[in-house]
Design an enzyme around this catalytic site. Structure first.
Site, PDB file in Angstrom:
ATOM      1  N   ARG A  29     -18.371 -30.142  -7.077  1.00 55.45           N
ATOM      2  CA  ARG A  29     -18.219 -28.740  -7.466  1.00 55.45           C
ATOM      3  C   ARG A  29     -19.082 -28.403  -8.675  1.00 55.45           C
ATOM      4  O   ARG A  29     -19.077 -29.133  -9.675  1.00 55.45           O
ATOM      5  CB  ARG A  29     -16.747 -28.439  -7.780  1.00 55.45           C
ATOM      6  CG  ARG A  29     -15.825 -28.573  -6.590  1.00 55.45           C
ATOM      7  CD  ARG A  29     -14.361 -28.448  -6.985  1.00 55.45           C
ATOM      8  NE  ARG A  29     -13.499 -28.465  -5.804  1.00 55.45           N
ATOM      9  CZ  ARG A  29     -13.041 -29.581  -5.233  1.00 55.45           C
ATOM     10  NH1 ARG A  29     -13.361 -30.771  -5.752  1.00 55.45           N
ATOM     11  NH2 ARG A  29     -12.273 -29.521  -4.163  1.00 55.45           N
ATOM     12  N   HIS A  54     -20.541 -28.935  -2.652  1.00 49.00           N
ATOM     13  CA  HIS A  54     -21.224 -29.728  -1.626  1.00 49.00           C
ATOM     14  C   HIS A  54     -22.460 -29.044  -1.049  1.00 49.00           C
ATOM     15  O   HIS A  54     -22.688 -29.045   0.169  1.00 49.00           O
ATOM     16  CB  HIS A  54     -20.252 -30.080  -0.509  1.00 49.00           C
ATOM     17  CG  HIS A  54     -19.177 -31.056  -0.912  1.00 49.00           C
ATOM     18  ND1 HIS A  54     -19.305 -31.924  -1.970  1.00 49.00           N
ATOM     19  CD2 HIS A  54     -17.935 -31.290  -0.385  1.00 49.00           C
ATOM     20  CE1 HIS A  54     -18.201 -32.663  -2.080  1.00 49.00           C
ATOM     21  NE2 HIS A  54     -17.354 -32.289  -1.137  1.00 49.00           N
ATOM     22  N   HIS A  85     -19.782 -38.197   3.220  1.00 47.13           N
ATOM     23  CA  HIS A  85     -18.395 -37.743   3.075  1.00 47.13           C
ATOM     24  C   HIS A  85     -17.512 -38.256   4.213  1.00 47.13           C
ATOM     25  O   HIS A  85     -16.679 -37.520   4.751  1.00 47.13           O
ATOM     26  CB  HIS A  85     -18.373 -36.213   3.015  1.00 47.13           C
ATOM     27  CG  HIS A  85     -17.190 -35.622   2.311  1.00 47.13           C
ATOM     28  ND1 HIS A  85     -15.936 -35.548   2.886  1.00 47.13           N
ATOM     29  CD2 HIS A  85     -17.069 -35.078   1.082  1.00 47.13           C
ATOM     30  CE1 HIS A  85     -15.105 -34.964   2.046  1.00 47.13           C
ATOM     31  NE2 HIS A  85     -15.770 -34.677   0.935  1.00 47.13           N
ATOM     32  N   ASP A  88      -8.518 -36.762  -6.147  1.00 49.57           N
ATOM     33  CA  ASP A  88      -9.759 -36.056  -5.838  1.00 49.57           C
ATOM     34  C   ASP A  88     -10.620 -36.099  -7.097  1.00 49.57           C
ATOM     35  O   ASP A  88     -11.154 -35.084  -7.530  1.00 49.57           O
ATOM     36  CB  ASP A  88      -9.470 -34.604  -5.421  1.00 49.57           C
ATOM     37  CG  ASP A  88     -10.679 -33.928  -4.782  1.00 49.57           C
ATOM     38  OD1 ASP A  88     -11.705 -34.598  -4.578  1.00 49.57           O
ATOM     39  OD2 ASP A  88     -10.608 -32.720  -4.502  1.00 49.57           O
ATOM     40  N   GLU A 101     -16.929 -40.970  -2.252  1.00 49.16           N
ATOM     41  CA  GLU A 101     -18.160 -40.197  -2.389  1.00 49.16           C
ATOM     42  C   GLU A 101     -18.943 -40.737  -3.588  1.00 49.16           C
ATOM     43  O   GLU A 101     -18.812 -40.258  -4.708  1.00 49.16           O
ATOM     44  CB  GLU A 101     -17.828 -38.725  -2.556  1.00 49.16           C
ATOM     45  CG  GLU A 101     -16.996 -38.144  -1.424  1.00 49.16           C
ATOM     46  CD  GLU A 101     -16.315 -36.853  -1.805  1.00 49.16           C
ATOM     47  OE1 GLU A 101     -17.015 -35.922  -2.260  1.00 49.16           O
ATOM     48  OE2 GLU A 101     -15.073 -36.762  -1.645  1.00 49.16           O
TER      49      GLU A 101
END
Length: 345
Positions: A76, A101, A175, A248, A309
């Protein structure tokens, strides 16, 4: 070792790489998407261990980025705004007021020029794309090459190479959502994960990194000696709650163990080892994965996979204490991530 090619929907090309141990990896030229990775369990049963759509056409609306190559910037970017050398660039707004992304038409939504290859030791496919100046709002024309290689050591190697004619922002990743059980209807909460990281980057309520480094000691984010993903999913720790009850977050690797991750599923016996030259990893436990998607093997569920990721953090655009994602003109971008699969003794 062999490689097969198949035309699927929209004229997309599907490449399936298979080694001498019958491990196989299937990759689309559309989005550079890994659709399947089939590896054996302790009983030598082959199962697909990544989430992928049952119908290839569904990748056109891949809002969860299943298996996709992500770029130009993974993660982000706050307020969808990028400032480089005093110039501000407005990026595609595709998550609230932010950019994620690479935007709505990022690298996950284009057809890559593809070339398969085979040697005595490996099979693979080379993907190439020239991203023009201004694509997604980013400065610079960027030539990108991503190479997927499968070896007889059950290694899937991803090499990322790029150059730009202007200073720009770039950090690329894949991803894929891993579920080592081979069953997308089984949550990954019992996966045991080890990550060599002393610190994560704090997130705010919009999942934007604040730049503050949080010591993982005595928190559900301490994976240095390994722990179950359930520890964070079930935790009341504020950072787990912010991430919709899970993970996350960006884990910054310790320099002496850069890029070392291990994932284990005790029921199947499958183990995944991840090594990378990237400075860190976003571990995402599919807390917000859309449920009921038609996947190979059954409908999607929350916590149905875990993403690793490997990348640098876009928070470095605001905070100088982090490894930068800025790429100078004509300086090569060279990163590698290797996923190795084996069975626990």
């Amino acid at each position: 070792m062999k490689i097969t090619t198949q035309k699927v929907v929209n004229g997309w090309q599907l490449y399936t790489l298979t080694n001498e141990h019958k491990m196989s990896v299937s990759i689309l030229d559309y989005g550079g998407i890994i659709t399947e990775i089939n590896v054996p369990d302790r009983h030598n049963n082959l199962k697909n261990v990544v989430l992928g759509f049952k119908n290839y056409a569904d990748y056109e609306h891949n809002l969860n980025f299943l298996g996709a190559l992500v770029g130009r910037v993974a993660g982000r970017i706050q307020d969808a705004r990028l400032t480089i050398q005093g110039l501000t660039y407005e990026l595609d707004v595709n998550e609230g007021t932010h950019h994620i992304h690479g935007g709505s038409n990022g690298f996950h939504q284009l057809i890559w020029a593809s070339t398969p290859f085979q040697t005595e030791e490996a099979v693979g496919v080379i993907l190439r794309h020239t991203s023009p100046d201004g694509e997604g709002g980013y400065p610079g024309t960027v030539d990108v090459t991503v190479t997927y290689t499968l070896t007889n050591n059950n290694e899937l190697q991803i090499d990322y190479d790029a150059t730009s004619d202007k200073k720009t922002a770039l950090t690329l990743t894949n991803h894929s959502y891993f579920n080592l059980s081979g069953n997308p209807a089984t949550a990954i909460d019992q996966h045991h994960v080890t990550v060599n990281s002393d610190a994560i980057i704090e997130l705010d309520k919009d999942l934007i990194a604040t730049g503050k480094m949080l010591d993982v000691t005595n928190t559900p984010f301490d994976f240095r000696k390994g722990r179950l993903l359930a520890d964070g999913i079930q935790s009341t720790f504020p950072q787990n709650i912010i991430a919709s009850h899970g993970y996350d977050h960006y884990f910054l690797f310790n320099d002496e163990h850069r890029g070392s991750i291990q994932v284990r599923d005790d029921i199947s016996g499958r183990v995944l080892s991840i090594n990378t030259t990237h400075p860190g990893v976003v571990m995402y436990t599919a807390n917000c994965l859309d449920e009921g998607l038609e996947l190979t093997g059954g409908p999607s569920i929350k916590y149905g996979g875990v993403c690793f990721e490997t990348q640098a953090s876009p928070a470095s655009l605001q905070y100088e204490n982090l490894p930068t994602i800025l790429l100078d003109a004509h300086v090569p971008y060279e990163k590698q991530t290797v996923f190795t699969f084996f069975v626990a003794e």
